[in-house]
Design a protein around this motif. Structure first.
Motif, mmCIF file in Angstrom:
data_model
loop_
_atom_site.group_PDB
_atom_site.id
_atom_site.type_symbol
_atom_site.label_atom_id
_atom_site.label_comp_id
_atom_site.label_asym_id
_atom_site.label_seq_id
_atom_site.Cartn_x
_atom_site.Cartn_y
_atom_site.Cartn_z
ATOM 1 N N TRP A 196 0.821 -1.209 0.000
ATOM 2 C CA TRP A 196 0.000 0.000 0.000
ATOM 3 C C TRP A 196 0.855 1.259 0.000
ATOM 4 O O TRP A 196 0.453 2.291 -0.565
ATOM 5 N N SER A 249 -3.030 0.967 5.711
ATOM 6 C CA SER A 249 -3.640 2.283 5.525
ATOM 7 C C SER A 249 -2.715 3.391 6.019
ATOM 8 O O SER A 249 -2.611 4.456 5.396
ATOM 9 N N PHE A 276 0.027 3.761 3.531
ATOM 10 C CA PHE A 276 -0.511 4.433 2.348
ATOM 11 C C PHE A 276 -0.556 5.942 2.585
ATOM 12 O O PHE A 276 -0.212 6.738 1.696
ATOM 13 N N THR A 277 -0.965 6.336 3.786
ATOM 14 C CA THR A 277 -0.996 7.757 4.129
ATOM 15 C C THR A 277 0.403 8.350 4.091
ATOM 16 O O THR A 277 0.628 9.434 3.523
ATOM 17 N N ALA A 327 -7.306 7.822 3.854
ATOM 18 C CA ALA A 327 -6.802 6.485 4.183
ATOM 19 C C ALA A 327 -6.471 6.389 5.665
ATOM 20 O O ALA A 327 -6.641 5.330 6.294
ATOM 21 N N GLU A 361 -9.277 5.260 7.752
ATOM 22 C CA GLU A 361 -9.661 3.855 7.694
ATOM 23 C C GLU A 361 -9.210 3.119 8.958
ATOM 24 O O GLU A 361 -9.765 2.087 9.328
ATOM 25 N N GLY A 405 -13.319 7.832 4.623
ATOM 26 C CA GLY A 405 -12.271 7.013 5.217
ATOM 27 C C GLY A 405 -12.810 6.062 6.266
ATOM 28 O O GLY A 405 -12.461 4.873 6.294
ATOM 29 N N ASN A 448 -14.832 3.346 4.467
ATOM 30 C CA ASN A 448 -13.984 2.403 3.749
ATOM 31 C C ASN A 448 -13.248 1.470 4.711
ATOM 32 O O ASN A 448 -13.085 0.278 4.433
#
Length: 402
Positions: free
Chosen positions: A26, A150, A153-154, A261, A264, A316, A319
Motif C-alpha cells: 500500500w 492504511s 498508504f498515508t 486512508a 480507515e 475514510g 472504507n
C-alpha cells in the motif's frame, strides 16, 4: 536484530512478514495513485477517462477470474501474487514512455492501460487474499495488520505529494514499480494459506463452482456489491475533475487520498471488538451510509481543500469499516476449497460495476457538473445500503419459513 527475530514465535514472524507484504504494497500503491491525474494532464476529458477505465474494468473481470482459478488449481496464493505484482510493476513503469502530446496519445494509453490492468487489476485482490486467509488461519488481528497498510498508504501519499513538484506526475509510475519489488521479496517468504480440506470427488472432476452459486447469501452479497462498487468507482475516478471545478490544485490529490486512508484505521483497529458485538453483515451495511455523507458534503459544502478533507473523513471511516468486514464476510460464506474463486468472482462483480460506473459516470459528470454529480452518487450509496438491508430481512424470513 537477528537474535531477536529468531526468538519470535511463528505467529509473530508471519505477522511481521504480512506487514511487509501488505503494508509496503500500500505504501508503493500510493506512489502509483496518480494515473487519473496524469490522464487529465495529457488531455483526457471525463468521458474519455470513463471509457478508458471501463475498458480496464472489463479486462479486470478476465484478470481476477483467471488468476483466481489459477490460484485454486495450483493451491497457491503466493505464486499468483508474485506473478501479478511482478507483471503489474514492470509494465506500469513503462507507461511514461508512451509519448504525450501527440495525435495518438489518447488512443495509445486507452489500449495500453487496460492491458496492464490484466496484472495490476489483481494485485490488491491477492495481497488482501494472502492477508485475510493467513489472519484467519493463524488467528492474527486482521484489523491491526490491515490498518498498518492504511497508515503506510498515508505516509506514502504525503511523501509523494511533497515530492511531486520536483519529480513530476510521469515519474510516479516507475517509482511505484521499483517500490513494488519490496512486497514481492516479502511474498517469497510468506506462509502459504491452507487450501482447506479437499472436497469429496464428484463425477466429471472440476472445481464444482456450483457450490458458490447455490449459496444464497453469497449471491445476495454479490448483488449489493454491484451497486456499491458503481458508487465507489464514480466517487473515486472524478475527484481530480471535482478538484479542478472548485479550484483545488491537483498537487494536493495525494494529501486528500492519504488523509482519508488515515481514517480507515480506527474501525480497522476496532474490528475485533466490533465483530464480537455485531454480525459482519451489519457492519457492511453502515459502510455505504458513511461514504454517502462524504458525497453529500461534496454536493452541498466542499469548495476548498479544508472542506473536502472534512467530508473525506466520513469516506475514510466507511472504507475502513468495509475493508475490515467485507472480505471476512466473504471468507465466512465461501467453502474452504473455493475461497480464492469466491473472492475472484466478487472482484469480477466489482469490475462489472467499474464498467458501468465509468461509462455512466463520465457522461453524467459532463452533463450535470461536479457538485450535482456527487449528489447522485450519494443517493446510489444509500440505495445500496437499503438493498442489502432488505436482502438480509428476506434471507431471514426465507430461513424461518424453511
Amino acid at each position: 536484530m537477528k537474535r531477536l527475530f529468531s526468538r519470535l514465535g511463528p505467529g509473530a514472524k508471519q505477522a511481521l512478514n504480512l506487514t511487509g507484504v501488505n503494508g509496503i504494497f500500500w505504501f508503493a500503491w500510493a506512489f502509483g495513485n496518480y494515473q487519473n491525474i496524469y490522464l487529465q494532464q495529457v488531455g483526457f476529458s471525463p468521458s474519455q477517462l470513463g471509457l478508458l477505465n471501463a475498458i480496464a474494468s472489463a479486462v479486470g473481470i478476465a484478470s481476477v477470474a483467471f488468476w483466481g482459478m489459477v490460484s485454486d488449481r495450483l493451491g497457491s496464493v503466493k505464486k499468483v501474487l508474485i506473478a501479478v505484482l511482478g507483471g503489474g510493476a514492470l509494465f506500469y513503469s513503462l507507461v511514461p514512455l508512451i509519448p504525450a502530446g501527440t495525435a495518438y496519445t489518447v488512443l495509445a494509453l486507452t489500449i495500453a492501460l487496460p492491458l496492464i490492468n490484466f496484472f495490476r487489476g489483481s494485485m490488491s485482490t491477492f495481497a488482501e487474499n494472502l492477508l485475510v486467509r493467513n489472519c484467519n488461519e493463524l488467528r492474527l488481528n486482521y484489523g491491526l495488520l490491515r490498518s498498518l497498510g492504511s497508515i503506510l498508504f498515508t505516509v506514502g501519499s504525503l511523501i509523494i505529494s511533497s515530492l511531486l513538484p520536483f519529480v513530476g506526475v510521469g515519474n510516479t509510475f516507475w517509482l511505484c514499480g521499483v517500490l513494488m519489488l519490496i512486497p514481492i521479496a516479502f511474498t517469497f517468504f510468506s506462509r502459504e494459506p491452507s487450501a482447506g480440506p479437499k472436497p469429496a470427488k464428484k463425477k466429471g472432476g472440476g472445481m464444482h463452482l456450483e457450490e458458490l452459486f447455490q449459496n444464497q447469501a453469497y449471491l445476495l452479497f454479490l448483488g449489493f456489491s454491484l451497486i456499491f462498487y458503481i458508487c465507489t468507482t464514480c466517487e473515486a475516478n472524478y475527484i481530480p475533475y471535482f478538484m479542478a471545478a472548485v479550484d483545488v490544485p491537483s498537487e494536493q490529490y495525494g494529501v486528500l487520498m492519504g488523509y482519508r486512508a488515515l481514517f480507515e484505521v480506527p474501525f480497522l483497529l476496532l474490528m475485533v471488538r466490533l465483530r464480537r458485538r455485531f454480525p459482519l453483515r451489519i457492519l457492511v451495511i453502515f459502510s455505504p451510509v458513511l461514504m454517502a455523507l462524504e458525497c453529500l458534503g461534496f454536493f452541498l459544502f466542499a469548495r476548498s481543500l479544508p472542506t473536502m478533507l472534512l467530508f473525506c473523513t466520513f469516506y475514510g471511516l466507511g472504507n475502513g469499516l468495509f475493508i475490515g468486514s467485507s472480505l471476512n464476510y466473504l471468507y465466512e460464506l465461501a467453502p474452504d476449497h473455493l475461497k480464492a474463486s469466491a473472492q475472484a468472482f466478487f472482484v469480477a462483480v466489482s469490475s462489472v460495476a467499474g464498467i458501468l460506473g465509468n461509462l455512466l459516470g463520465g457522461v453524467l459528470f459532463d452533463g450535470v457538473g461536479a457538485a450535482p454529480f456527487y449528489a447522485v452518487v450519494a443517493g446510489l450509496f444509500l440505495l445500496s445500503a437499503l438493498i442489502f438491508y432488505l436482502s438480509i430481512r428476506w434471507e431471514k424470513k426465507s430461513a424461518q419459513a424453511a
